[in-house]
Design a protein around this motif. Structure first.
Motif, mmCIF file in Angstrom:
data_model
loop_
_atom_site.group_PDB
_atom_site.id
_atom_site.type_symbol
_atom_site.label_atom_id
_atom_site.label_comp_id
_atom_site.label_asym_id
_atom_site.label_seq_id
_atom_site.Cartn_x
_atom_site.Cartn_y
_atom_site.Cartn_z
ATOM 1 N N THR A 105 0.797 -1.222 0.000
ATOM 2 C CA THR A 105 0.000 0.000 0.000
ATOM 3 C C THR A 105 0.833 1.277 0.000
ATOM 4 O O THR A 105 0.271 2.367 -0.072
ATOM 5 C CB THR A 105 -0.928 0.020 1.232
ATOM 6 N N GLY A 106 2.158 1.160 0.104
ATOM 7 C CA GLY A 106 3.012 2.333 0.096
ATOM 8 C C GLY A 106 3.004 3.132 1.381
ATOM 9 O O GLY A 106 3.420 4.300 1.396
ATOM 10 N N ASP A 107 2.567 2.509 2.484
ATOM 11 C CA ASP A 107 2.518 3.242 3.750
ATOM 12 C C ASP A 107 3.717 2.957 4.642
ATOM 13 O O ASP A 107 3.758 3.395 5.797
ATOM 14 C CB ASP A 107 1.224 2.916 4.503
ATOM 15 N N GLY A 108 4.704 2.212 4.124
ATOM 16 C CA GLY A 108 5.900 1.925 4.912
ATOM 17 C C GLY A 108 5.785 0.716 5.805
ATOM 18 O O GLY A 108 6.756 0.362 6.481
ATOM 19 N N ARG A 109 4.634 0.062 5.803
ATOM 20 C CA ARG A 109 4.459 -1.157 6.598
ATOM 21 C C ARG A 109 4.476 -2.379 5.685
ATOM 22 O O ARG A 109 3.957 -2.331 4.569
ATOM 23 C CB ARG A 109 3.147 -1.097 7.390
ATOM 24 N N ILE A 110 5.066 -3.461 6.176
ATOM 25 C CA ILE A 110 5.221 -4.673 5.379
ATOM 26 C C ILE A 110 3.949 -5.502 5.450
ATOM 27 O O ILE A 110 3.476 -5.868 6.532
ATOM 28 C CB ILE A 110 6.420 -5.506 5.860
ATOM 29 N N ASP A 111 3.408 -5.808 4.278
ATOM 30 C CA ASP A 111 2.183 -6.587 4.150
ATOM 31 C C ASP A 111 2.519 -8.004 3.673
ATOM 32 O O ASP A 111 3.686 -8.344 3.467
ATOM 33 C CB ASP A 111 1.241 -5.896 3.157
ATOM 34 N N LEU A 112 1.491 -8.818 3.480
ATOM 35 C CA LEU A 112 1.671 -10.221 3.127
ATOM 36 C C LEU A 112 0.827 -10.598 1.918
ATOM 37 O O LEU A 112 -0.270 -10.073 1.723
ATOM 38 C CB LEU A 112 1.252 -11.134 4.293
ATOM 39 N N VAL A 113 1.359 -11.513 1.124
ATOM 40 C CA VAL A 113 0.563 -12.214 0.121
ATOM 41 C C VAL A 113 0.757 -13.698 0.374
ATOM 42 O O VAL A 113 1.888 -14.188 0.410
ATOM 43 C CB VAL A 113 0.985 -11.862 -1.309
ATOM 44 N N THR A 114 -0.327 -14.425 0.582
ATOM 45 C CA THR A 114 -0.263 -15.833 0.927
ATOM 46 C C THR A 114 -0.945 -16.675 -0.146
ATOM 47 O O THR A 114 -1.934 -16.252 -0.750
ATOM 48 C CB THR A 114 -0.948 -16.100 2.287
ATOM 49 N N LEU A 115 -0.388 -17.853 -0.373
ATOM 50 C CA LEU A 115 -0.957 -18.811 -1.319
ATOM 51 C C LEU A 115 -1.594 -19.945 -0.540
ATOM 52 O O LEU A 115 -0.958 -20.536 0.344
ATOM 53 C CB LEU A 115 0.134 -19.354 -2.246
ATOM 54 N N ALA B 228 -4.253 -11.431 0.058
ATOM 55 C CA ALA B 228 -3.382 -10.353 0.519
ATOM 56 C C ALA B 228 -3.842 -9.903 1.897
ATOM 57 O O ALA B 228 -5.042 -9.777 2.154
ATOM 58 C CB ALA B 228 -3.418 -9.179 -0.455
ATOM 59 N N ALA B 229 -2.870 -9.690 2.787
ATOM 60 C CA ALA B 229 -3.167 -9.225 4.139
ATOM 61 C C ALA B 229 -2.415 -7.922 4.366
ATOM 62 O O ALA B 229 -1.180 -7.903 4.388
ATOM 63 C CB ALA B 229 -2.760 -10.272 5.172
ATOM 64 N N VAL B 230 -3.161 -6.828 4.512
ATOM 65 C CA VAL B 230 -2.577 -5.504 4.689
ATOM 66 C C VAL B 230 -2.258 -5.282 6.163
ATOM 67 O O VAL B 230 -3.077 -5.543 7.050
ATOM 68 C CB VAL B 230 -3.541 -4.423 4.174
ATOM 69 N N ASN B 231 -1.053 -4.809 6.418
ATOM 70 C CA ASN B 231 -0.581 -4.569 7.779
ATOM 71 C C ASN B 231 -1.252 -3.311 8.331
ATOM 72 O O ASN B 231 -1.065 -2.212 7.806
ATOM 73 C CB ASN B 231 0.935 -4.396 7.750
ATOM 74 N N VAL B 232 -2.029 -3.470 9.379
ATOM 75 C CA VAL B 232 -2.709 -2.338 10.011
ATOM 76 C C VAL B 232 -2.214 -2.142 11.435
ATOM 77 O O VAL B 232 -2.901 -1.572 12.279
ATOM 78 C CB VAL B 232 -4.246 -2.526 9.992
ATOM 79 N N THR B 233 -0.986 -2.588 11.688
ATOM 80 C CA THR B 233 -0.408 -2.470 13.023
ATOM 81 C C THR B 233 -0.271 -1.002 13.413
ATOM 82 O O THR B 233 0.178 -0.171 12.616
ATOM 83 C CB THR B 233 0.976 -3.128 13.066
ATOM 84 N N ALA B 234 -0.644 -0.701 14.628
ATOM 85 C CA ALA B 234 -0.429 0.634 15.190
ATOM 86 C C ALA B 234 -0.020 0.475 16.647
ATOM 87 O O ALA B 234 -0.530 -0.391 17.351
ATOM 88 C CB ALA B 234 -1.699 1.476 15.086
ATOM 89 N N ALA B 235 0.924 1.287 17.066
ATOM 90 C CA ALA B 235 1.353 1.229 18.469
ATOM 91 C C ALA B 235 0.178 1.616 19.374
ATOM 92 O O ALA B 235 -0.600 2.508 19.056
ATOM 93 C CB ALA B 235 2.526 2.168 18.692
ATOM 94 N N PHE B 236 0.057 0.922 20.482
ATOM 95 C CA PHE B 236 -1.027 1.228 21.407
ATOM 96 C C PHE B 236 -0.552 1.010 22.832
ATOM 97 O O PHE B 236 0.405 0.289 23.082
ATOM 98 C CB PHE B 236 -2.263 0.360 21.128
ATOM 99 N N CYS B 237 -1.207 1.663 23.758
ATOM 100 C CA CYS B 237 -0.902 1.482 25.175
ATOM 101 C C CYS B 237 -1.675 0.279 25.697
ATOM 102 O O CYS B 237 -2.851 0.103 25.381
ATOM 103 C CB CYS B 237 -1.310 2.715 25.979
ATOM 104 N N ALA B 238 -1.004 -0.524 26.493
ATOM 105 C CA ALA B 238 -1.656 -1.694 27.075
ATOM 106 C C ALA B 238 -2.885 -1.263 27.868
ATOM 107 O O ALA B 238 -2.794 -0.442 28.786
ATOM 108 C CB ALA B 238 -0.678 -2.439 27.975
ATOM 109 N N GLY B 239 -4.040 -1.808 27.492
ATOM 110 C CA GLY B 239 -5.274 -1.522 28.208
ATOM 111 C C GLY B 239 -6.023 -0.288 27.738
ATOM 112 O O GLY B 239 -7.120 -0.010 28.219
ATOM 113 N N ASP B 240 -5.461 0.456 26.775
ATOM 114 C CA ASP B 240 -6.103 1.691 26.307
ATOM 115 C C ASP B 240 -7.123 1.344 25.232
ATOM 116 O O ASP B 240 -6.874 1.474 24.045
ATOM 117 C CB ASP B 240 -5.035 2.648 25.781
#
Length: 462
Positions: free
Chosen positions: A374-384, A393-405
């Motif tokens: 997606t060009g957002d700097g995060r590594i995504d996946l393509v699986t067979l 295709a699995a797009v990486n939507v990881t975002a830093a978060f505070c535990a419990g927030d």
């Protein structure tokens, strides 16, 4: 809230307040899976059945996948959002077994006169021991191969391709792996492929399954690593930077322990030094420890580090999925219950405890490729899929978060703590607050509750 939950929450506050460990941001990898795209790689496809690359030069990665049923390969153009649209299928002479994308050459009648022209080409190996370079036009289309390579590559059944500059002249070269444990090496001179200084090397292993290139002895010259299933070992063909390679006089054990069968390997710098390292995935039915890290050391040595992985591993990809500057490992499986495992790297050569990435489809897999779709700097996946009939295709939507927030306002409230206790006791479900499930295990443990309490007491620290 019953006294049991409230009392447990109060106890956790006392424990967390006494702990010297600071609250911090978490970054468990999460993905968003797209809909399956039909392909025809087949259930006998090996670990290089798919390849990622920008074949139409629109800055969006595309997918090339072999089609074993119809003796061709298919081009799927990426939309830049994790979607892929089938564009065309190109016939091959025989059944394709492995594919790679790289700019190797151009038509001899073109302005580039055969030299690499910036247009990615498709390299295809087939089950009759031949390799072909389909010349990219830069628009997603390909011209037929112009070079006959059968006098250089006289294989029986090719199953793997490694692309790298083995002779240091700036052009990408090829190494192709035969199922009968031989590697053919072709050097590139301005688009003309010919035999390298070493054109053929026996691996001294049995049952080759995969090949990768890397600098494993830290001398700035690329080497080749071949994984052998039947002999359960790794052959390293050391290069000197001129296109010459040594025949291995010994091999390295490739199993993490027990009677395992190596299935795939990835090259990465797990400890961030000048030597490339290897991560080997093993198929194992009973033991948890199925991954093996081989950490490159001087004098052509490897330090062995076993890691926990899925039982029926099928393929592995290594990349920095959580953007913490340390390489992680994503292992997909052909059987349950662990259909995928993500192991976060710590930058010192170790991989942390595995977890199933939330959002990834729960199904069996055969191959996996990593890249920024997606060009957002995060590594995504393509699986067979394991049966070779679809890509996801699995797009990486990881975002830093505070535990419990739970509401992402950088504050953990009493209500959020009590919700965490309720989830831990089984009164609520984890998806009511994914920020409490820091290891993505679909449950909330005591240590995760303590982490949330620390955030409540100290605030969310980066």
């Amino acid at each position: 809230m019953p006294c049991r939950a409230a009392c447990l929450a109060a106890t956790l506050v006392v424990i967390a307040a006494a702990s010297p460990v600071a609250a911090r941001l978490q970054s468990i990898v999460r993905v968003r899976s797209g809909e399956p795209v039909a392909v025809a790689a087949g259930e006998e496809a090996a670990v290089q059945a798919i390849a990622l690359g920008d074949v139409n030069k629109d800055a969006r990665p595309d997918v090339v996948v072999i089609d074993r049923e119809d003796d061709r390969f298919a081009v799927l153009l990426g939309g830049g959002d994790g979607t892929f649209v089938p564009a065309q299928a190109i016939d091959t002479d025989d059944t394709p077994t492995a594919v790679a994308i790289a700019d190797l050459a151009s038509p001899f009648a073109s302005e580039a006169a055969g030299r690499p022209d910036g247009n990615p080409d498709v390299v295809v190996a087939d089950e009759n021991g031949a390799v072909f370079v389909f010349l990219g036009r830069g628009d997603g289309g390909f011209d037929p191969p112009e070079q006959e390579l059968d006098e250089i590559v006289d294989g029986v059944e090719l199953i793997g391709i490694a692309v790298a500059d083995f002779d240091g002249n700036g052009d990408l070269d090829l190494a192709v792996l035969d199922v009968f444990d031989e590697v053919y090496i072709l050097c590139n001179d301005a688009g003309a492929l010919g035999a390298c200084a070493t054109s053929l090397v026996a691996t001294n292993g049995v049952g080759a399954v995969a090949i990768r290139a890397g600098d494993f002895d830290g001398n700035d010259a690329l080497d080749l690593a071949v994984l052998n299933r039947d002999s359960r070992d790794l052959s390293v063909l050391y290069g000197d930077g001129t296109g010459a390679f040594e025949t291995p006089d010994h091999t390295f054990s490739a199993t993490a322990g027990g009677e395992q069968a190596p299935v795939d390997l990835a090259v990465a710098r797990l400890d961030l030094d000048s030597d490339d390292d290897l991560i080997i995935a093993n198929r194992e039915s009973f033991a948890d420890v199925s991954l093996l890290g081989l950490i490159g050391r001087p004098e052509r040595r490897f330090e062995r580090r076993p890691f926990v992985g899925p039982f029926s591993a099928a393929a592995i990809a290594a990349a920095d999925f959580d953007n913490d500057d340390a390489v992680d490992a994503l292992v997909v499986s052909s059987q349950g219950p662990d259909f995928a495992s993500l192991l976060r790297g710590d930058g010192t050569g170790s991989l942390l405890a595995p977890y199933f990435p939330p959002g990834l489809r729960i199904t069996s897999w055969r191959d996996v490729e990593a890249g920024d779709l997606t060009g957002d700097g995060r590594i995504d996946l393509v699986t067979l899929a394991a049966d070779g009939t679809s890509l996801v295709a699995a797009v990486n939507v990881t975002a830093a978060f505070c535990a419990g927030d739970c509401d992402s306002n950088e504050v953990v409230s009493v209500e959020e703590l009590l919700l965490g206790v309720g989830i831990a006791l089984g009164n609520q479900v984890t998806n009511q607050c994914v920020a409490l499930d820091s290891d993505a295990s679909n449950s909330v443990e005591v240590y995760e509750l303590i982490a949330a309490v620390r955030v409540a007491l100290m605030g969310c620290l980066g």
